[in-house]
Design a protein around this motif. Structure first.
Motif, short mmCIF file in Angstrom:
data_model
loop_
_atom_site.label_atom_id
_atom_site.label_comp_id
_atom_site.label_asym_id
_atom_site.label_seq_id
_atom_site.Cartn_x
_atom_site.Cartn_y
_atom_site.Cartn_z
N PRO A 1 0.83 -1.21 0.00
CA PRO A 1 0.00 0.00 0.00
C PRO A 1 0.87 1.25 0.00
CG PRO A 1 0.11 -0.92 2.20
CD PRO A 1 0.82 -1.90 1.30
N ILE A 2 0.33 2.33 -0.56
CA ILE A 2 1.01 3.63 -0.59
C ILE A 2 0.01 4.67 -0.12
CG2 ILE A 2 2.27 5.31 -1.99
CD1 ILE A 2 2.63 3.01 -4.06
N THR A 3 0.46 5.54 0.76
CA THR A 3 -0.42 6.60 1.26
C THR A 3 0.29 7.94 1.17
OG1 THR A 3 -1.46 5.06 2.82
CG2 THR A 3 -1.78 7.41 3.21
N SER A 4 -0.24 8.82 0.34
CA SER A 4 0.26 10.19 0.22
C SER A 4 -0.92 11.12 -0.01
CB SER A 4 1.24 10.34 -0.95
OG SER A 4 2.54 9.90 -0.62
N PRO A 5 -0.89 12.32 0.55
CA PRO A 5 -1.97 13.27 0.28
C PRO A 5 -1.92 13.76 -1.15
CG PRO A 5 -0.21 14.33 1.51
CD PRO A 5 0.13 12.87 1.46
N PRO A 6 -3.05 14.17 -1.72
CA PRO A 6 -3.06 14.70 -3.09
C PRO A 6 -2.18 15.94 -3.22
CG PRO A 6 -5.30 14.27 -2.31
CD PRO A 6 -4.39 14.15 -1.12
N ARG A 7 -1.57 16.11 -4.36
CA ARG A 7 -0.79 17.31 -4.63
C ARG A 7 -1.72 18.47 -4.96
NH1 ARG A 7 3.84 18.58 -3.18
NH2 ARG A 7 4.45 19.61 -5.11
N ARG A 8 -1.35 19.65 -4.49
CA ARG A 8 -2.16 20.83 -4.77
C ARG A 8 -1.94 21.37 -6.17
NH1 ARG A 8 0.01 21.88 0.25
NH2 ARG A 8 1.46 23.39 -0.65
N CYS A 9 -0.79 21.07 -6.76
CA CYS A 9 -0.49 21.59 -8.09
C CYS A 9 0.38 20.59 -8.84
CB CYS A 9 0.22 22.94 -8.00
SG CYS A 9 1.78 22.91 -7.10
N HIS A 10 0.45 20.80 -10.16
CA HIS A 10 1.23 19.94 -11.05
C HIS A 10 1.99 20.84 -12.02
CE1 HIS A 10 -0.91 16.36 -9.60
NE2 HIS A 10 -1.97 17.14 -9.57
N PRO A 11 3.02 20.32 -12.69
CA PRO A 11 3.78 21.15 -13.63
C PRO A 11 2.88 21.82 -14.65
CG PRO A 11 4.93 19.09 -13.23
CD PRO A 11 3.60 18.97 -12.55
N SER A 12 3.15 23.09 -14.92
CA SER A 12 2.31 23.89 -15.81
C SER A 12 3.21 24.78 -16.67
CB SER A 12 1.34 24.73 -14.99
OG SER A 12 2.03 25.49 -14.01
N PRO A 13 2.67 25.38 -17.74
CA PRO A 13 3.51 26.15 -18.67
C PRO A 13 4.31 27.27 -18.03
CG PRO A 13 1.39 25.68 -19.68
CD PRO A 13 1.28 25.21 -18.25
N ASP A 14 3.82 27.84 -16.94
CA ASP A 14 4.56 28.94 -16.32
C ASP A 14 5.87 28.50 -15.68
OD1 ASP A 14 2.54 27.74 -14.47
OD2 ASP A 14 3.57 28.97 -13.00
N LEU A 15 6.06 27.19 -15.53
CA LEU A 15 7.31 26.67 -14.97
C LEU A 15 8.39 26.52 -16.03
CD1 LEU A 15 5.32 26.00 -12.65
CD2 LEU A 15 6.54 23.83 -12.37
#
Length: 356
Positions: free
Chosen positions: A329-343
């Motif tokens: 099993p793996i437990t991690s909270p959801p990410r609030r953001c992901h890579p986007s063009p501004d990066l």
């Protein structure tokens, strides 16, 4: 201009980071911290770096006024120590992948940075690369429908003597290149995996693999039903790509991970194939430019310590699954953001480098 100390002057610093800093436009290296001052003196002369010190002088470097941030490119098991000491001295931290060797170490690094009010960024250079971000944008736009399956291979032939072949530094293909496959899958599905199954192979007649596995294969399951399958290997022909199959189309990035070549996207839907080549940028220059922008503006980096921790949890689950033969099993909270063009930073590549 953000001033960096390079901690560890091995291959990745010589081949990629030091040349990349010169391409960033907003950063420079002012100190090299090394175990081989004679070798690093040549690097310092080549790049115009003012100071070379050994590891015993590290605390004096991070407590001094000549740097704003550190880039940590030591073997994996040393990441946490150097990162925490830098944070406590008030310096920002860019640390190579994997962020640490245990969840406890990563959490301590994150806590130290938070308490000191400095930024901790995990070195996910592909988050600043145009092809990688274009894949995520295509999926978000519905170009292949709902993403269902992810397949990836990242392999090459490593050489005897590489520290990544050492068990004491938590070396191995899973940690070194499998982390790229994991990171790509997590952002493609925009979820955290909940289960891993895995197996590994170590040939008995190859001196390179006395301490580590030669190849690791894994399957990750995501909450939405998505499945991610990948193989990471130090003992196969050089391949680095991934494919995403959706409900109404598929796409492939090939090459997909290495910094030496430009990425190229192939999208297939409704019987039509569209290919998009992307400019070859300097991945490390783009990464440094982005992190330096974050430091200057006071904006937390997207690929923060929690991003590194999320991949670390998957790495440990895959490793345990390969050893036990049981789903993990793996437990991690959801990410609030992901890579986007501004990066993305369109930093031009360079051929000016010194390899010792």
């Amino acid at each position: 201009m953000i001033r960096y100390a390079v901690v560890g002057a091995g291959w990745i610093s010589q081949q990629a980071f030091l040349p990349g800093v010169g391409q960033s436009g907003n950063a420079k290296v002012t100190v090299i911290v090394t175990g081989d001052r004679r070798k690093s003196a040549k690097l310092a002369e080549f790049y115009g770096i003012g100071s070379v010190v050994d590891y015993s002088s590290y605390d004096a470097v991070v407590c001094g006024q000549d740097i704003d941030a550190v880039y940590i490119a030591t073997p994996n098991h040393l990441h946490a120590d150097y990162a925490i000491r830098a944070a406590r001295a008030g310096k920002h931290i860019l640390v190579e992948k994997p962020i640490a060797t245990s969840e406890e170490e990563a959490l301590a690094m994150i806590a130290a940075a938070r308490e000191a009010g400095v930024f901790l960024m995990t070195a996910y250079r592909l988050h600043n690369e145009p092809g990688t971000v274009a894949v995520l944008e295509a999926i978000r736009s519905g170009a292949i429908g709902r993403p269902l399956f992810f397949q990836s291979i990242f392999s090459f032939q490593t050489v005897v003597g590489n520290h990544r072949l050492k068990a004491e530094s938590w070396g191995g293909p899973l940690q070194d290149v499998g982390v790229y496959c994991i990171n790509a899958a997590r952002h493609i599905f925009a979820e955290e995996p909940i289960e891993a199954v895995a197996m590994a192979h170590r040939p008995g007649d190859d001196p390179r693999f006395q301490e580590i596995e030669a190849s690791v294969g894994a399957m990750l399951r995501f909450p939405s039903g998505g499945l991610a399958q990948f193989v990471a290997s130090f003992g196969a022909a050089p391949v680095d790509n991934y494919r995403v199959i959706g409900s109404s189309g598929d796409l492939e990035l090939d090459p997909g991970f290495k910094f030496e070549t430009a990425t190229k996207l192939r999208l297939r839907r409704d019987g039509e194939i569209h290919e998009t080549p992307f400019p070859h940028i300097d991945h490390f220059g783009a990464q440094v430019a982005y992190f330096s922008d974050c430091i200057t503006s006071g904006t937390p980096p997207e690929a923060d310590g929690e991003e590194g921790l999320a991949d670390l949890r998957v790495l440990r689950a895959v490793e345990k699954g390969s050893l036990t033969g049981q789903p993990q099993p793996i437990t991690s909270p959801p990410r609030r953001c992901h890579p986007s063009p501004d990066l993305v930073r369109m930093t031009p590549p360079t051929d000016r480098r010194l390899i010792l």
